[in-house]
Scaffold this active site. Sequence first.
Site, PDB file in Angstrom:
ATOM      1  N   LYS A   8       0.680  -1.278   0.196  1.00  0.00           N
ATOM      2  CA  LYS A   8      -0.104  -0.122  -0.065  1.00  0.00           C
ATOM      3  C   LYS A   8       0.712   1.065  -0.037  1.00  0.00           C
ATOM      4  O   LYS A   8       1.807   1.143   0.562  1.00  0.00           O
ATOM      5  CB  LYS A   8      -0.642  -0.096   1.189  1.00  0.00           C
ATOM      6  CG  LYS A   8      -1.784   1.245   1.361  1.00  0.00           C
ATOM      7  CD  LYS A   8      -2.670   1.049   2.592  1.00  0.00           C
ATOM      8  CE  LYS A   8      -3.309   2.203   3.051  1.00  0.00           C
ATOM      9  NZ  LYS A   8      -4.191   2.029   4.441  1.00  0.00           N
ATOM     10  N   GLN A   9       0.431   2.260  -0.597  1.00  0.00           N
ATOM     11  CA  GLN A   9       0.975   3.596  -0.636  1.00  0.00           C
ATOM     12  C   GLN A   9       0.317   4.750   0.006  1.00  0.00           C
ATOM     13  O   GLN A   9      -0.833   4.824  -0.623  1.00  0.00           O
ATOM     14  CB  GLN A   9       1.557   4.063  -1.969  1.00  0.00           C
ATOM     15  CG  GLN A   9       2.312   5.460  -1.908  1.00  0.00           C
ATOM     16  CD  GLN A   9       3.110   5.542  -3.115  1.00  0.00           C
ATOM     17  OE1 GLN A   9       3.448   4.903  -3.924  1.00  0.00           O
ATOM     18  NE2 GLN A   9       3.437   6.861  -3.450  1.00  0.00           N
ATOM     19  N   GLY A  10       0.570   5.366   0.960  1.00  0.00           N
ATOM     20  CA  GLY A  10      -0.049   6.360   1.464  1.00  0.00           C
ATOM     21  C   GLY A  10       0.452   7.933   1.362  1.00  0.00           C
ATOM     22  O   GLY A  10       1.454   7.821   0.246  1.00  0.00           O
ATOM     23  N   ALA A  11      -0.161   8.762   1.917  1.00  0.00           N
ATOM     24  CA  ALA A  11       0.391  10.011   1.748  1.00  0.00           C
ATOM     25  C   ALA A  11       1.839  10.360   2.511  1.00  0.00           C
ATOM     26  O   ALA A  11       2.693  11.337   1.831  1.00  0.00           O
ATOM     27  CB  ALA A  11      -0.444  11.030   2.182  1.00  0.00           C
ATOM     28  N   GLU A  12       2.233   9.424   3.395  1.00  0.00           N
ATOM     29  CA  GLU A  12       3.543   9.574   3.889  1.00  0.00           C
ATOM     30  C   GLU A  12       4.499   8.512   3.811  1.00  0.00           C
ATOM     31  O   GLU A  12       5.644   8.693   3.979  1.00  0.00           O
ATOM     32  CB  GLU A  12       3.036   9.736   5.679  1.00  0.00           C
ATOM     33  CG  GLU A  12       2.130  10.853   5.907  1.00  0.00           C
ATOM     34  CD  GLU A  12       3.024  12.314   6.063  1.00  0.00           C
ATOM     35  OE1 GLU A  12       4.147  12.613   5.940  1.00  0.00           O
ATOM     36  OE2 GLU A  12       2.425  13.198   5.620  1.00  0.00           O
ATOM     37  N   ALA A  13       3.937   7.324   3.482  1.00  0.00           N
ATOM     38  CA  ALA A  13       5.016   6.360   3.362  1.00  0.00           C
ATOM     39  C   ALA A  13       4.365   5.319   2.600  1.00  0.00           C
ATOM     40  O   ALA A  13       3.141   5.129   2.134  1.00  0.00           O
ATOM     41  CB  ALA A  13       4.964   5.747   4.717  1.00  0.00           C
ATOM     42  N   LYS A  28       7.453  -0.271   6.828  1.00  0.00           N
ATOM     43  CA  LYS A  28       7.086   1.012   6.602  1.00  0.00           C
ATOM     44  C   LYS A  28       7.999   2.041   6.353  1.00  0.00           C
ATOM     45  O   LYS A  28       8.791   2.349   7.006  1.00  0.00           O
ATOM     46  CB  LYS A  28       6.211   1.606   7.891  1.00  0.00           C
ATOM     47  CG  LYS A  28       5.376   2.712   7.733  1.00  0.00           C
ATOM     48  CD  LYS A  28       4.670   3.224   8.810  1.00  0.00           C
ATOM     49  CE  LYS A  28       3.991   4.801   8.703  1.00  0.00           C
ATOM     50  NZ  LYS A  28       3.085   5.271   9.839  1.00  0.00           N
ATOM     51  N   ASP A 129      -4.204   9.805  14.795  1.00  0.00           N
ATOM     52  CA  ASP A 129      -4.923   9.430  13.572  1.00  0.00           C
ATOM     53  C   ASP A 129      -5.877   8.163  14.031  1.00  0.00           C
ATOM     54  O   ASP A 129      -5.688   7.195  13.379  1.00  0.00           O
ATOM     55  CB  ASP A 129      -3.895   9.240  12.513  1.00  0.00           C
ATOM     56  CG  ASP A 129      -4.534   8.852  11.217  1.00  0.00           C
ATOM     57  OD1 ASP A 129      -5.729   9.466  10.874  1.00  0.00           O
ATOM     58  OD2 ASP A 129      -3.918   8.200  10.420  1.00  0.00           O
TER      59      ASP A 129
END
Length: 223
Positions: A8-13, A28, A129
């Site tokens: 998975k790719q998020g906004a931070e990592a 991560k 979060d």
Amino acid sequence: MKSRKLLKQGAEAKLYLHDFYGRPCIIKERFQKQYRHHTLDSMLTNQRIKSEVRANLRCRMAGILTPTIFMVNFQDNSIYMEEIQDAITAKQYITDRSTQGDSSSLLRLAEVIGQTLSKMHASNIIHGDLTTSNMLLQGNPSNLKLFLIDFGLSSFEASAEDKGVDLYVLERAFLSSHPNSQELFNTILNSYQSATKNVKSCKEIIAKLEEVRMRGRKRTMIG
């Protein structure tokens, strides 16, 4: 060791599936923000990683389940941690049980969430979060194990304001992901209050939650 697989790719990592010396592992890896100066970005990333690992460990010391940290690599800004196997997110669990009309399992989960967050705040850990996607569940409904994950925005604060905001973040995320579930969130709050040993502190936190709710409503009305 096996090669990593992007999960998975998020906004931070980015999150990778991996194998850490025979143990299922999640990596991560925080990536550089191009809009920030390199030195500043490196410093902030370093601080975030340390804070995330510290929050994870402090939760474990408080009796809260979190993934085991295997290793931290500051060269590529990554945290190697245990993959919680045979687990689903609380978000998926709530969706599934709601579809099945299993209200008793949902209420039990709400109680476990409230008890877990009470322990976390008693140790002055702010998650930052809180969502049902950042909670993993193992086991059957009568014996649920709840793991808190993703402490990337965590901090360590003793104030009722910060704890109230933490609960508000969960409430907004909760009601957004699970419409018509206010009663379930109320069960979380009731469980939180019942589990919190410092009655005075708990009342202050709930009062701050109400204040934050009012500020949120005013912003919505103005908007």
